[in-house]
Design an enzyme around this catalytic site. Structure first.
Site, PDB file in Angstrom:
ATOM      1  N   CYS A 195       0.833  -1.209   0.000  1.00 19.13           N
ATOM      2  CA  CYS A 195       0.000   0.000   0.000  1.00 19.13           C
ATOM      3  C   CYS A 195       0.864   1.254   0.000  1.00 19.13           C
ATOM      4  O   CYS A 195       0.465   2.291  -0.519  1.00 19.13           O
ATOM      5  CB  CYS A 195      -0.955   0.001   1.184  1.00 19.13           C
ATOM      6  SG  CYS A 195      -0.152  -0.021   2.777  1.00 19.13           S
ATOM      7  N   HIS A 227      -0.542   1.371   7.714  1.00 27.04           N
ATOM      8  CA  HIS A 227      -1.145   1.307   6.389  1.00 27.04           C
ATOM      9  C   HIS A 227      -1.036   2.676   5.732  1.00 27.04           C
ATOM     10  O   HIS A 227      -1.148   3.709   6.398  1.00 27.04           O
ATOM     11  CB  HIS A 227      -2.615   0.885   6.522  1.00 27.04           C
ATOM     12  CG  HIS A 227      -3.350   0.805   5.219  1.00 27.04           C
ATOM     13  ND1 HIS A 227      -2.919   0.015   4.183  1.00 27.04           N
ATOM     14  CD2 HIS A 227      -4.480   1.416   4.785  1.00 27.04           C
ATOM     15  CE1 HIS A 227      -3.761   0.136   3.168  1.00 27.04           C
ATOM     16  NE2 HIS A 227      -4.711   0.985   3.509  1.00 27.04           N
TER      17      HIS A 227
END
Length: 1135
Positions: free
Chosen positions: A211, A457
């Site tokens: 990500c 993330h």
């Protein structure tokens, strides 16, 4: 920086591996699939949980106290609790869910909730282990997930180190650990949500832990001028899979014109990454630097050569301006991004204020100006120009010297949509800055990091049009309001529901774990040119053609996949295929992947299929007899039975598909069938009928004189036929005398070992249990006295040779890194011994002594390259075992030619040693001196060997050996130290230097200290250059030492005047350097109060004298974030 828990290759248990092989939506959490370790009983947590009904039905809080923590089993499951209208559980593994884990694992179990959710609502949840002494230090991690039947558990397999779960840390009090969870259901979005339809953009698939890369790629893609430059790079001659420009063009094109999330696998493949890299943590700032550097390198010589620098490169002016005299020193530096302080700064302007803050050099810190002596001065940085695209890295991570660990700064930090760097009368700009350039910037993108120092993330909020915010979160792209994209990413604190049923109790606050980590601004005046549309017609036609071709091929494959249940893939082999296979691969009959393959409908009748074969092979229908292949128990495939003639009118291809399997071919979406088409001899027009007692035999001839094996024909014969009656046809095929004596063998199998048994010519085929599809090998008989005239006199021995032989590639070790090196190919047997291998290689190299060869294995781990250590003399039994490493087989060995035989060499040790002159400068060969000494050598012997390679004027001088690590002195050796006292760590380096005369016989009051060069990055010293040893006299002050150091190093006055002196320590606390004044007594700082070394006073352990000054050999100024954990490794792009 992905979460450490996303290392799902290594971090998941066996039952959860299957879904992890696919591209997943979120790379920061791990599915558990309700796994219990073997032999572990499921134990529910104790009663006492607190569940708070929230005024918001889509949000709720639950607290789970786990009592008797010290006696907790390996797996804990909380009682079910109701929240947001659904039933949930918490799942905890106190010792982790992996063997040898040092972390607690924690998950949210949605097994019951998913049946209602049905995966159509995303669940964002925070798992927290409460610090009962200081709630602000609670461990908190946040993630999101769509719970489904396959993925009904989600969380973190490395939530918190077990060593932190102690009463002293505050997590366990009265033997109770408290786990809390906040669940928030995102707005309703069905599986039919279409990012392209809703936003005009598509997302990127997450390969497991990518990500961080996805957020960066979306940012670069939405800088349209950059995207257009990538399109304009010529890629006609580029090799797919190895070309970064080609892969990036393809990815950008699919993002622009595609309707579905795009995979990044081709791009990471072009980086030279394997699956391991896809699950490895990397830093988005570092990837940005490495990727842009690679593209800039590949753009050289092209029309777009200057695009990178024109977009991203700005310049600073470092100055020292004397206050009382007319003297100013300036130095211009370039930057591609700026790293701004977050801690202690309210907003982005506060960071720029700090960046350009002027330092006064006065008193003991005066600047020595050339021609003016010591002067009061102002030292600072201003900007000569800002780039059109301004990349700002926010220093959210820094090193905490008190706690000796990296921490994340979650403080509130504001940044505007419109950034004016000309504010306050252009106070950030230098006098050389162009006044016509207006430095007014519009916010383009906000890259967000959600999580802590050990993981998290990444996602991005981007404004492609300069107004509306879009959230790019891996595959999903959504519209967001300004508050979500701007203010919510400032960081700071947010309120948490208090874990009591009393809503009058004030809520406690905790740090927001999601905040901006990187900002991209675009100059307002250049917005249109940088962000202008890229219409279809402005992209080179070759880019469209390549992508359209790829798209058509993909669509064709998709159609074939959808139609696969209606079709079968039929492989048809003929006698010509059998002959070609035997000539090439020798064993068995045929490789079906190399035969004619037909895609036919399963509903096609056999009679119609034979008509199709007539067209394909020009063989009349009456001349075809089709045989189905079958797999035997020994693993071989042979023709086993024919199609029943009476069924050809009614039977279909589909009736026989599952009754045959291909040879050596992986399973494909199409169902498969393998056939052998028997045809008559050339003179005959149709095949003779077969009797039920007939068998089909295939024949190979071994020519022992030519040492070759070839396929010669086939026969249908009754089982009762004696083997010798086959001789007439076989002799004719082989061109032998019809009266010649023949030897007969049956080729039974070849893997893993050859099985070839002799046959009695007088006995019948039935006696030898021959059946359809068997292979017979025949040869002319070889008299005993003639066997020595050939290498292999009989077929079984020749077949074993064929099975055992292999071509081994040998590459010179010093050419291993070259891409275009041509290896030396040598034929060997797998069973060839170490000596036989080296003798064969020596013969190919025309080397007299085979013992002067040293071999090194090839490793497949992390790319094809030599292993670190060479092979020991006769260290392997065979070349086959040499070529097998890390459960993989290679075909390459590396070699080097030695000056002495290897057995003698192994009694010595080779060292790489560098030499520094008396001014601490490295001199001599760039790669250092190679020194070889006996294993029982002492340091004095090593010094003697080095001296032989030095200038005659130096050889007689006293020398010493030092071990260095990261621009610091790790060890100073005594001449009597043994060789084994030298570290084998490859990060260490060895240095020999002449001992200065003033250090040969220091007095009892003198002190030998370590001196290191460093510069400060934030609060952390960064070491560089060549460290050295320096003699301090008793009670000597810094002012007296400076001139001696300047003279030793030969530093010009102007430069030396800017240097600072400090005392640092390399103890485990890594305290910040303490800066010195000229009248400071160095003894009191550096001398150990009691210890001595070699009867001389010893310096305090780990202490050193530091010289702070700019690195004279800096790289382009890309800032590091000072955030490195053991879950990460540096970003490398190999192609």
């Amino acid at each position: 920086m992905e979460d450490s828990d996303t290392n799902m290759v290594d971090g998941s248990v066996e039952e959860s591996t299957e879904p992890l092989l696919e591209e997943v939506e979120d790379g920061d959490a791990d599915p558990m699939q309700g796994v219990s370790p073997p032999g572990v009983t499921e134990v529910h947590g104790p009663e006492g949980e607190t569940a708070i009904p929230s005024p918001d039905p889509a949000r709720g809080f639950h607290s789970w106290p786990i009592h008797n923590w010290s006696r907790a089993p390996q797996r804990l499951l909380s009682p079910p609790f109701e929240m947001c209208g659904y039933t949930w559980k918490l799942l905890c593994f106190p010792s982790g869910n992996q063997t040898g884990s040092s972390h607690l694992s924690l998950y949210l179990d949605g097994n019951e909730a998913e049946q209602k959710l049905q995966g159509i609502r995303h669940t964002t949840f925070k798992l927290m282990i409460k610090n009962q002494l200081d709630p602000s230090r609670s461990a908190l991690k946040e993630t999101q997930h769509a719970f489904t039947l396959k993925e009904n558990d989600w969380g973190f397999n490395q939530y918190i180190p077990q060593r932190q779960l102690t009463p002293a840390e505050g997590f366990v009090v009265n033997d109770t650990l408290i786990v809390e969870v906040i669940i928030r259901l995102e707005r309703f979005e069905s599986f039919n949500y279409d990012s392209k339809k809703e936003t005009g953009h598509v997302g990127l698939k997450n390969q497991g832990a990518t990500c961080y890369m996805n957020s960066l790629l979306q940012t670069l893609y939405n800088l349209n001028h950059f995207r257009k430059a990538v399109y304009m790079m010529p890629t006609d001659d580029e090799v797919p899979g190895k070309s970064i420009p080609l892969a990036l063009q393809s990815l950008f094109w699919k993002l622009q014109f595609g309707d579905e999330p795009v995979s990044t696998k081709n791009l990471t493949k072009s980086f030279g990454w394997d699956n391991y890299e896809a699950f490895m943590q990397h830093d988005v700032q570092e990837l940005n630097r490495v990727l842009v550097e690679k593209l800039e390198e590949k753009m050289k010589g092209l029309p777009v050569e200057k695009v990178i620098s024109e977009l991203f490169e700005g310049h600073t002016s470092n100055f020292i301006d004397c206050i009382n005299v007319d003297y100013k020193s300036t130095r211009k530096e370039s930057f591609m991004d700026l790293q701004l302080d977050v801690k202690g700064c309210k907003d982005i302007y506060g960071s720029f204020d700090r960046y350009t803050e002027v330092e006064k050099l006065e008193g003991q810190n005066q600047y020595k100006a050339e021609g003016f002596g010591l002067q009061d001065a102002r030292k600072g940085v201003t900007f000569e120009d800002f780039p059109p695209v301004l990349q700002l890295q926010l220093k959210r991570f820094e090193y905490d010297f008190q706690r000796d660990l990296m921490i994340k700064i979650n403080d509130r930090y504001e940044f505007p949509e419109e950034l004016d760097l000309d504010r306050d009368d252009r106070k950030y700009m230098s006098s050389n800055a162009d006044p016509k350039v207006r430095n007014l910037y519009r916010l383009h993108s906000v890259l967000v990091h959600s999580g802590g120092v050990h993981g998290g993330h990444y996602y991005a909020f981007i404004r492609p049009t300069g107004s509306a915010y879009l959230k790019f979160d891996d595959e999903k792209v959504t519209k967001e309001d300004a508050k979500r994209g701007l203010e919510d990413q400032y960081g700071g604190e947010e309120e948490n529901l208090h874990p009591t049923n009393n809503f009058n109790t004030p809520a406690f606050k905790f740090a927001k774990m999601s905040n901006a980590y990187m900002l991209v601004y675009v100059r307002q005046s250049e917005w249109e040119s940088i962000m202008g549309d890229i219409p279809h017609g402005s992209i080179p036609p070759t880019v469209h053609e390549r992508q359209e071709t790829e798209k058509v091929e993909k669509e064709q494959k998709q159609r074939e996949k959808e139609e696969a249940p209606l079709y079968a893939l039929v492989s048809v082999s003929t006698q010509q295929d059998l002959a070609a296979h035997t000539a090439k691969k020798h064993f068995d009959l045929v490789d079906h992947t190399e035969c004619k393959q037909l895609r036919v409908k399963k509903a096609m009748r056999i009679v119609d299929f034979k008509m199709l074969l007539r067209q394909e092979f020009q063989v009349p229908v009456q001349s075809q007899r089709l045989w189905l292949w079958a797999k035997r128990q020994n693993g071989t495939y042979r023709p086993s039975r024919t199609f029943p003639p009476h069924e050809e009118e009614t039977a279909t291809v589909g009736d026989f598909v599952d009754k045959s399997a291909p040879l050596g071919q992986a399973r494909q979406p199409l169902q498969e069938m393998s056939l052998y088409m028997e045809t008559p001899a050339a003179a005959a027009q149709e095949l003779p009928p077969r009797d039920n007692s007939d068998i089909l035999l295939f024949f190979k001839f071994f020519d022992h004189q030519k040492q070759e094996l070839r396929f010669v024909g086939k026969l249908n014969v009754p089982k009762s036929t004696p083997v010798r009656e086959l001789a007439e046809a076989c002799s004719r095929w082989a061109g032998l005398n019809p009266q010649a004596d023949l030897e007969w063998y049956e080729e039974i199998k070849f893997d893993p070992d050859v099985m070839c048994e002799g046959l009695d010519a007088k006995s019948s085929c039935a006696h030898h249990q021959l059946e359809d599809g068997d292979i017979l090998i025949f040869q002319a008989s070889v008299p005993k006295d003639a066997e020595a005239d050939v290498n292999y006199a009989h077929a079984p021995a020749y077949l074993k040779y064929l099975r055992d032989r292999m071509n081994v590639n040998f590459v010179r070790l010093d050419q291993a890194a070259k891409a275009d090196v041509q290896p030396l190919q040598v034929e060997l047997l797998r069973s060839s011994t170490y000596e036989e291998t080296c003798r064969a290689l020596a013969a190919a190299l025309q080397l007299d002594d085979w013992q002067k060869l040293q071999l090194t294995q090839q490793t497949t781990y992390g790319g094809l390259q030599p292993r670190r250590d060479p092979l020991k003399f006769k260290g392997f039994d065979s070349v086959g075992t040499m070529l097998h490493t890390f459960q993989a087989t290679c075909d390459t060995l590396y070699y080097e030619t030695l000056d002495v035989p290897l057995p003698e060499l192994e009694k010595t040790c080779k060292l790489k040693i560098f030499f520094n002159n008396e001014r601490t400068e490295e001199v001599g060969p760039r790669d250092g001196y190679d020194v070889r000494v006996p294993l029982d050598a002492r340091i004095s012997g090593i010094l003697s060997e080095v001296a032989k390679q030095l200038d005659p004027a130096i050889r007689e001088r006293p020398l010493r050996l030092l071990e260095l690590w990261s621009a610091k002195i790790f060890k100073v050796f005594s001449p009597d130290d043994r060789l084994d006292s030298i570290s084998r760590d490859t990060a260490m380096s060895l240095r020999v230097e002449v001992i200065p005369e003033d250090q040969l016989q220091p007095s009892a009051e003198d002190l030998i200290v370590h001196v290191y060069h460093f510069r400060m990055e934030g609060r952390a010293p960064m070491y560089f250059g060549d460290p050295f040893l320096f003699r301090l006299k008793a009670d000597e002050q810094l002012g007296e030492v400076k001139s001696r150091i300047q003279q030793l190093l030969g530093v010009p006055d102007a430069s030396f005047a800017t240097w600072k002196f400090a005392v640092g320590s390399l103890d485990k606390y890594q305290s910040a350097p303490a800066y010195l004044e000229d009248d400071d007594n160095l003894d009191s700082w550096l001398r150990h109060p009691t210890s001595t070394t070699n009867n001389l006073p010893a310096r305090a352990e780990g202490s050193f004298l530091g010289l702070e000054h700019p690195d004279p050999n800096p790289r382009r100024n890309y800032h590091n974030s000072l955030r490195v954990t053991h879950f990460e490794r540096p970003v490398k792009i190999y192609n």
